[in-house]
Design an enzyme around this catalytic site. Structure first.
Site, PDB file in Angstrom:
ATOM      1  CB  ALA A  58      -8.869   7.341   4.897  1.00 21.48           C
ATOM      2  N   GLY A  59     -11.753   7.367   6.366  1.00 19.79           N
ATOM      3  CA  GLY A  59     -12.966   8.153   6.511  1.00 19.79           C
ATOM      4  C   GLY A  59     -14.129   7.420   7.154  1.00 19.79           C
ATOM      5  N   GLY A  90      -8.490   8.749   9.834  1.00 13.67           N
ATOM      6  CA  GLY A  90      -8.723   8.783  11.275  1.00 13.67           C
ATOM      7  C   GLY A  90      -9.831   9.716  11.712  1.00 13.67           C
ATOM      8  CG  ASN A 126      -5.948   1.095  11.851  1.00 13.39           C
ATOM      9  OD1 ASN A 126      -4.771   0.913  11.599  1.00 13.39           O
ATOM     10  ND2 ASN A 126      -6.405   0.862  13.068  1.00 13.39           N
ATOM     11  CB  THR A 127      -9.310   5.215  13.226  1.00 12.76           C
ATOM     12  OG1 THR A 127      -8.001   5.477  12.705  1.00 12.76           O
ATOM     13  CG2 THR A 127      -9.464   5.949  14.539  1.00 12.76           C
ATOM     14  CE  LYS A 180      -2.919   2.876   2.853  1.00 10.95           C
ATOM     15  NZ  LYS A 180      -3.716   3.045   4.074  1.00 10.95           N
TER      16      LYS A 180
END
Lengths: 72, 263
Positions: free
Chosen positions: B193-194, B167, B215-216, B106
């Site tokens: 992301a988001g 995040g 992830n977050t 990535k």
């Protein structure tokens, strides 16, 4: 090189001394690391795992030793 | 074919590798490696992103990610998080390839710390160099259909636009552009992301994305393992909804029960 014949190197930004004549694999092992579980960069050049045992550490070398950690 | 078999056959392929799960999860920000491993298990993810960092030479006995998440069972996708130039990213991935032997990586090259928005000029340059060196980069990028096409032409094996800043958990803020990227792409598109909660992941999949990377949203949930399950269900639900072809929207009501035979 110092009077006792040891070599001054930098590993992950820290100064270290190793005996002269050691291979990169021996230096990595001497830090308590398994050479098969890390990647080694010497003076900005990747040291292939297959040649870790063949390349000798030299005075003034700068090493980065990395592994995988959690990340997104 | 039963519906169940139909679902199972709905694999996706990136750089010649086929996967069943359309959810890719990160391995950062967890309280412990045990919790991290449990969340990955619950998510059903077959790919996890990992970072490349210096080993702690002062304490080499610290627990390792590979002891908890087996790289033989789950595909490690090394990332370049924290890299702000193409050169840093390329250097990081060369090390990652040596550490794990994978070409599938990535790529993200960040433009600034505040927004963590990608620097597309550096990202494109890094993509070109990496492809020449035999890497197969899945590329984090802006939600710009033209930039996405340029990445694909440069050899990116997947396009991964942000749905909102990394995040932030703001959800998919750019449905129009994500949809445009999906429609124009010849390689898999994953929202990277988001995502903040399960419905966000479902929205991404309903837009036709091939997958979602997060992830977050899992790691910072009060119960990450439960949220990992929720995300698995949401990605599957969103995918099925996309495949099923949703009804048209109407401006006014349309009764579900027949009007004929009313007493």
């Amino acid at each position: 090189m110092s009077l006792d014949g040891s070599l001054g190197i930098r590993v992950n930004g820290e100064q270290r001394r190793v005996p002269s004549g050691v291979s990169v694999a021996e230096m990595v092992g001497g830090l308590g690391l398994d050479p098969l579980r890390v990647a080694v960069e010497r003076n900005l050049q990747i040291v292939p795992r297959s040649s870790l045992g063949d390349i000798c550490v030299e005075d003034g070398d700068d090493y980065e030793i990395v592994h995988f950690v959690g990340g997104g | 074919m039963t519906a169940q078999q139909g679902i199972k056959a709905d694999n996706w392929t990136v750089a010649g590798r086929s996967f069943t799960s359309r959810l890719i999860v990160g391995t950062g920000k967890y309280k412990s490696l045990e919790e991290n491993a449990a969340a990955v298990e619950a998510s059903g993810a077959e790919i996890v992103t990992v970072a490349v960092r210096r080993v702690n030479i002062s304490d080499p006995s610290q627990p390792r990610l590979t002891d908890f998440i087996d790289p033989k069972k789950v595909t490690y996708l090394p990332n370049t998080a924290g890299c702000f130039t193409a050169d840093e990213a390329i250097r990081t991935l060369r090390l990652a390839r040596e550490a794990g032997g994978w070409n599938l990586v990535k790529l993200e090259v960040l433009g600034e710390a505040k927004t963590l928005y990608p620097d597309m000029r550096e990202t494109l340059r890094a993509t070109e160099v990496l492809v020449k060196e035999g890497f197969e980069p899945m590329v984090y990028c802006v939600d710009d259909p033209i930039a996405a096409k340029q990445l694909e032409e440069a050899g990116a094996v997947a396009i991964m636009p942000l749905g909102a800043p990394i995040g932030s958990g703001l959800g998919i803020q750019n449905r129009v552009t994500i949809r445009l990227i999906v429609e124009g792409a010849g390689v898999p598109v994953l929202v990277d992301a988001g995502v903040g909660t399960a419905s966000d992941a479902a929205v991404a999949m309903e837009l036709g994305c091939d997958g979602v990377l997060m992830n977050t949203a899992i790691a910072e949930a009060k119960d990450p393992v439960l949220m990992a399950r929720a995300m698995k269900a949401a990605v599957e639900a969103g995918r099925l909804a996309y495949l099923s072809g949703r009804m048209q929207k109407r401006r006014y009501a349309d009764p579900s029960s027949p009007l004929a035979g009313l007493i």
